[in-house]
Design an enzyme around this catalytic site. Structure first.
Site: not given
Ligand code: GTP
Ligand code: SPV
Ligand code: MN
Length: 617
Positions: A91, A230, A239, A259, A281, A283, A306, A398
């Site tokens: 991002r 991406y 998001k 989130h 993100s 974590c 998420d 990912r």
């Protein structure tokens, strides 16, 4: 009126079926699609029906065009590898904008742009941006189609990779069109990789543009994304919609778009609890979502990894759904010893992006196995050996896989009404200060804790990895409105809950390090030991030690059977240094002041009380 298809650019090739769904709402959708097509000038339009056959055709085509590598079906059936352009790997927060009418509604933590001005900037970029490409129209639902907490969106995109990813991450299909036809509101999302093709021009494996804009219009419920293919830049349902736009809808309607992962924990007595946890993100959300407890008798069922949409119910509890249908998870660090559930989930039907390729046609990334294979092709397509001295997979590589494929997914993970929350966790990546677990004294203190989350930056977004930054509620890059108003909204939601039914709030930190730089806590499956304490707190089965920052476990209440954490490490894991916390308090004040008077008074009162307790400690 029945839909006979778009009148604009005639299809050079025909795919699928034009939707035959009838209803008033379809007119507005068709007009919008025509409008976007008139601007972006694609060679053809493809209305996505979400069928298996269509998905297979799209994947096959991407392989033919060199955009996907088909993995060896013997090891990884139905799975593919995408390699992004090396400049388009995460991002891009600096290129992400909230274009609210008033600057103060975006707030100091967002990049604001005046709607008219940014439209004037991006419209010329979108003009002809899909030339030579197919424009896909993807109707999707966040949450089960028609569910009481669900919301609909439509993404137009010129990226087949995005279409196949959205197909995994959301519910795509004609039943969504039926909702739209019936008059359901929907969010407009437009995505172009910004790489028009001149006649005869050969395409590249990962088209994108150096110039990037991810623009949100919260008042008109629109997202316009340009230049990136991406993740969160391109899968706009995630998001852009489910957090930035949905947080604004939630502010206005009295609910929360967060989130957060979502799990059901079942204790040895068979009692079930629901926990939502916000970590920034990269974590640990996906990992905790797929937790395999290392303490006997406990089980975790995955509900989401998420995003959670959370609403106060008439019963005075908070009810949460996972609006997504898949996982877009970090590959590195995902292995047999850390997250075996993810490894099992990825057995097939997975799109991998920017991981390494093995000579046998399977994939690999750092942490999948203890020892790397002798040779690989790295994420950029170059030969790699363990001596290469660089990671084989990109740190933000990912996997994209359907939630239903997770072996411990809850049977009712897509229940429209969601699950009632018993606890909310806030966490971050903190080498120092923040203890393994600390309990808030009440909702307001919990909101204060959430507003103070700081975390070391990761590879999930562009920026310097490791740098400590404020990331309140793990929402810094995702809150679609003024963050101080968002704090106030959390306080307001709390007032709608029955005091004895509001979820209990905890702060956790799996990432505290010793002076020698090693993690003090084993993490992963052993995080179940912290969950166990949290649940026994909820049940009133254990007491706690009051500290200036909240309630800590009595040492004997943390179940450490079967692991060997030295006493010195345990002491350090729970050490609260008043001087260091007073410095944190100063940073909190500095942070709160950036909101120019908008931070709610109860949070200033929490800060004052915290300082008072620390000064007396
Ligand atoms: P996003 O998808 O970016 O939102 O990330 P996420 O929050 O889902 O993070 P994820 O679970 O994918 O974990 C990110 C990284 O943290 C991975 O490399 C994990 O291996 C690592 N990680 C997760 N949990 C733990 C833990 O308990 N301890 C340690 N040391 N590392 C962890
Ligand atoms: C995150 O960065 O929090 C992610 C990945 O979950 S992305 O979808 O790219 O935002
Ligand atoms: Mn995330």
């Amino acid at each position: 009126p029945a839909i006979t298809g778009s009148t604009r650019p005639t299809a050079a090739r025909t795919y699928g079926e034009l939707p035959t769904v009838a209803g008033e709402g379809m007119t507005a959708l068709r007009e919008w699609v025509d409008e976007i097509a008139a601007l972006t000038k694609p060679a053809r339009i493809h209305w996505v029906d979400g069928s298996r056959a269509e998905n297979d055709a799209l994947l096959r085509e991407q392989v033919e065009e060199g955009k996907l590598i088909k993995l060896n079906p013997e090891w990884r059936p139905g799975s593919y590898l995408a390699r992004s352009h090396p400049s388009d790997v995460a991002r891009t927060e600096a290129r992400t904008f909230i274009a609210s009418e008033r600057e103060e509604d975006a707030g100091p933590t967002n990049n604001w742009a005046a709607p008219d001005e940014i439209r004037a900037t991006i419209t010329p970029l979108f003009d002809g941006s899909m030339t030579g490409r197919t424009m896909y129209v993807v109707p999707f639902s966040m949450g089960p189609v028609g569910g009481p907490l669900s919301h609909i969106g439509v993404q137009v995109t010129d990226s087949a990779y995005a279409v196949t990813s959205i197909g995994i991450m959301t519910r795509v299909g004609t039943d969504v069109l039926r909702e739209i036809a019936g008059g359901a509101p929907w969010v407009k999302t437009v995505h172009s990789v910004g790489a028009p093709l001149a006649p005869g021009q050969a395409d590249v494996a990962w088209p994108c543009n150096d110039e990037k804009y991810i623009v949100h219009f919260p008042e008109t419920l629109e997202v316009w994304s340009y230049g990136s293919g991406y993740g969160g830049n391109a899968i706009l349902a995630k998001k852009c919609f489910a957090l930035r736009i949905a947080s604004v809808i939630g502010r206005d309607e009295g609910w929360l778009a967060e989130h957060m992962l979502l799990i059901r924990v079942i204790d040895p007595a068979g009692r079930a609890y629901h926990i939502a946890a916000a970590f920034p993100s990269a974590c640990g959300k996906t990992n905790l979502a797929m937790l395999r407890p290392t303490i006997p008798g406990w089980r975790v069922e995955t509900l989401g990894d998420d995003i959670a949409w959370i609403r106060p119910g008439e019963d005075g509890r908070l009810w949460a759904i996972n609006p997504e249908a898949g996982f877009f998870g970090v590959a590195p660090g995902t292995g047999e010893s850390t997250n075996v559930t993810a490894v099992e989930t990825l057995w097939g039907n997975t799109i991998f992006t920017n991981v390494a390729l093995r000579p046998d046609g399977d994939v690999w990334w750092e942490g999948l196995t203890d020892e790397p294979p002798a040779e690989l092709t790295d994420w950029e397509g170059n030969p790699w050996t363990p001596a290469s001295g660089r990671p084989a997979a990109h740190p933000n590589s990912r996997f994209t896989v359907a939630a239903a494929q997770c072996p411990q997914i809850a049977d009712d993970w897509d229940a429209p009404q969601g699950v009632p929350l018993d606890a909310i966790l806030f966490g971050g990546r903190r080498a120092t200060n923040v203890p393994l677990v600390v309990e808030a004294t009440d909702w307001t203190h919990g909101v204060f804790m959430g507003s103070n989350v700081s975390s070391e930056r990761t590879a999930a977004a562009e920026g310097t990895v490791g740098e400590l930054r404020r990331d309140p509620f793990a929402m810094l890059p995702f809150c679609g409105y003024n963050m101080a108003d968002y704090f106030g909204h959390w306080l307001k939601v709390g007032q709608k809950l029955r005091f004895d039914r509001a979820p209990r709030v905890f702060q956790v930190n799996w990432f505290r390090k010793g002076t020698d730089g090693r993690f003090l806590w084993p993490g992963f499956g052993d995080n179940s030991r912290v969950i166990d304490w949290i649940i026994r707190r909820i049940e009133g089965e254990v007491g706690a030690v009051d500290s200036p920052i909240g309630r800590l476990p009595h040492p004997e209440d943390l179940d450490l059977d079967g692991i060997d954490v030295p006493q010195a490490d345990l002491d350090e894991l729970f050490a609260v240094d008043p001087q260091l916390w007073l410095q944190e308090a100063d940073l909190t004040e500095e942070f709160y002041r950036t909101f120019e008077g908008r931070v709610p008074a109860p949070l200033w009162a929490e800060l004052a009380a915290l300082r008072y307790r620390l000064q007396r400690a």
